[in-house]
Write an enzyme that holds these catalytic residues in place. Structure first.
Site, short mmCIF file in Angstrom:
data_model
loop_
_atom_site.label_atom_id
_atom_site.label_comp_id
_atom_site.label_asym_id
_atom_site.label_seq_id
_atom_site.Cartn_x
_atom_site.Cartn_y
_atom_site.Cartn_z
N LYS A 215 0.80 -1.22 0.00
CA LYS A 215 0.00 0.00 0.00
C LYS A 215 0.84 1.28 0.00
O LYS A 215 2.04 1.25 0.27
CB LYS A 215 -0.97 -0.02 1.18
N ARG A 250 -4.18 -9.97 4.93
CA ARG A 250 -4.61 -9.97 3.53
C ARG A 250 -3.42 -9.53 2.68
O ARG A 250 -2.88 -8.45 2.88
CB ARG A 250 -5.77 -8.99 3.39
N1 2PH Z 1 -11.00 -5.91 4.12
C1 2PH Z 1 -10.14 -5.26 3.31
N2 2PH Z 1 -10.39 -5.19 2.01
C2 2PH Z 1 -9.53 -4.55 1.19
C3 2PH Z 1 -8.35 -3.96 1.70
C4 2PH Z 1 -8.11 -4.06 3.10
O1 2PH Z 1 -7.10 -3.55 3.65
N3 2PH Z 1 -9.02 -4.71 3.86
N4 2PH Z 1 -7.47 -3.34 0.86
C5 2PH Z 1 -7.67 -3.30 -0.44
C6 2PH Z 1 -6.61 -2.80 -1.37
O2 2PH Z 1 -5.93 -3.83 -2.05
P1 2PH Z 1 -6.27 -4.28 -3.54
O3 2PH Z 1 -5.11 -4.99 -4.12
O4 2PH Z 1 -7.53 -5.01 -3.58
O5 2PH Z 1 -6.39 -2.87 -4.29
P2 2PH Z 1 -7.51 -2.29 -5.26
O6 2PH Z 1 -8.57 -1.69 -4.40
O7 2PH Z 1 -6.79 -1.24 -6.09
O8 2PH Z 1 -8.03 -3.39 -6.13
C7 2PH Z 1 -8.92 -3.77 -1.02
N5 2PH Z 1 -9.77 -4.47 -0.13
N1 PAB Z 2 -8.20 0.01 -2.06
C1 PAB Z 2 -6.99 0.54 -1.72
C2 PAB Z 2 -5.92 0.38 -2.56
C3 PAB Z 2 -4.68 0.92 -2.24
C4 PAB Z 2 -4.53 1.65 -1.06
C5 PAB Z 2 -3.22 2.24 -0.72
O1 PAB Z 2 -2.29 2.13 -1.54
O2 PAB Z 2 -3.06 2.87 0.34
C6 PAB Z 2 -5.62 1.81 -0.20
C7 PAB Z 2 -6.85 1.26 -0.52
#
Ligand code: 2PH
Ligand code: PAB
Length: 272
Positions: A215, A250
């Site tokens: 992140k 996660r």
């Molecule tokens: N419960 C939970 N859900 C989440 C969380 C998180 O910290 N907790 N972070 C995310 C961000 O990661 P992702 O790779 O899915 O990114 P995107 O939103 O760009 O698809 C998306 N979903």
């Molecule tokens: N959905 C999310 C995806 C990315 C980040 C983050 O890079 O901080 C936060 C939320």
């Protein structure tokens, strides 16, 4: 403690696969059926206890709007493709009740709602109707800028009240790393304060899930602009989160994260 039938006597891994090309980490995106199945199977072989499917990015700093029909199409396609190839619970990462319902019908087991039942008024209804366990993230408009931990706790409490009203018991709470971005303090400080004090969430008596993987707060701290370069930073944040009581991590990187989790959990045994 258990979540969705999985024992949480040791910290568990949730592997993330996105079928949303707009997602912030391109290495997490799969849009080819064969590679999607291969990734899900590999993640489970590497030790994932859950697989999370995202069909629309929720990154607060990206342009992510897509029609709900498109999100449903992506989610249903992905869940149907992997369902019979893996034997761990699948969560659907969505803020839309319609997407959640179609995903559950297609074989998903868990609702992962980053708005903690506060975005779509139909979401808690769907969870109740399908008897689906839910991951609820801290969500709301930040008012108390000086106290990230209590803000997160207040937001989670509000979500737990909604869950309780609907008789939904099987809940995991999540401090929503990267999502809460007031003007001040800078979000990377906010996220760091929340992780440093994660043990405060134990008071809810619920499993704690955390998502730090690649992140932006890690990018801000390390100067790594490209999420592809943020694995070492993610493993460091993971170790701290486990030491502070995280039950489920996660991640986009199951194998590496499981090693970090195992070492942190082992060291934790000897902490005072
Ligand atoms: N419960 C939970 N859900 C989440 C969380 C998180 O910290 N907790 N972070 C995310 C961000 O990661 P992702 O790779 O899915 O990114 P995107 O939103 O760009 O698809 C998306 N979903
Ligand atoms: N959905 C999310 C995806 C990315 C980040 C983050 O890079 O901080 C936060 C939320």
């Amino acid at each position: 403690m258990k979540f969705a039938g999985v024992k949480l006597d040791e910290p568990r891994i949730m592997g993330v696969i996105n079928v949303s090309p707009e997602s912030f980490y391109k290495g997490s995106v799969r849009n080819d059926e064969e590679r999607l199945i291969e990734t899900a199977v590999r993640m489970v072989e590497e030790g994932a206890s859950f697989i999370d499917i995202g069909a629309k990015s929720t990154a607060p700093y990206l342009e992510t709007q897509i029609p709900v029909e498109e999100e449903i199409r992506r989610a249903v396609w992905a869940i149907k493709a992997i369902r019979d190839h893996i034997d761990v619970p699948i969560s659907i990462d969505t803020t839309s009740a319609r997407v959640a319902e179609e995903a559950l019908k297609a074989g998903a087991d868990i609702i992962n709602d980053v708005t903690g039942f506060k975005g779509d008024p139909g979401m808690a209804e769907v969870a109740k109707e399908y008897g689906a366990p839910a991951i609820l993230c801290a969500h709301g408009e930040v008012r108390n800028l000086s106290d990230p931990v209590h803000t997160v706790m207040d937001f989670l409490q509000e979500s737990l009240v909604i869950a309780e009203k609907h008789g939904i018991e099987d809940i995991t709470i999540d401090p929503a790393i990267g999502f809460l971005r007031p003007e001040w303090p800078p979000w990377y400080e906010w996220d760091s304060k929340v992780i440093a004090n994660l043990e405060a969430l134990k008071i809810f008596g619920r499993p704690i899930l955390i998502g730090v993987s690649r992140k932006s707060f890690i990018g801000a701290i390390t100067g790594r602009k490209d999420p592809a370069e943020r694995l070492p930073g993610s493993l460091s944040a993971t170790a701290v989160a486990v030491l502070k009581g995280a039950h489920i991590v996660r991640t986009h990187d199951v194998k590496e994260t499981l090693d970090a989790v195992k070492v942190a959990a082992f060291i934790r045994r000897f902490s005072p």
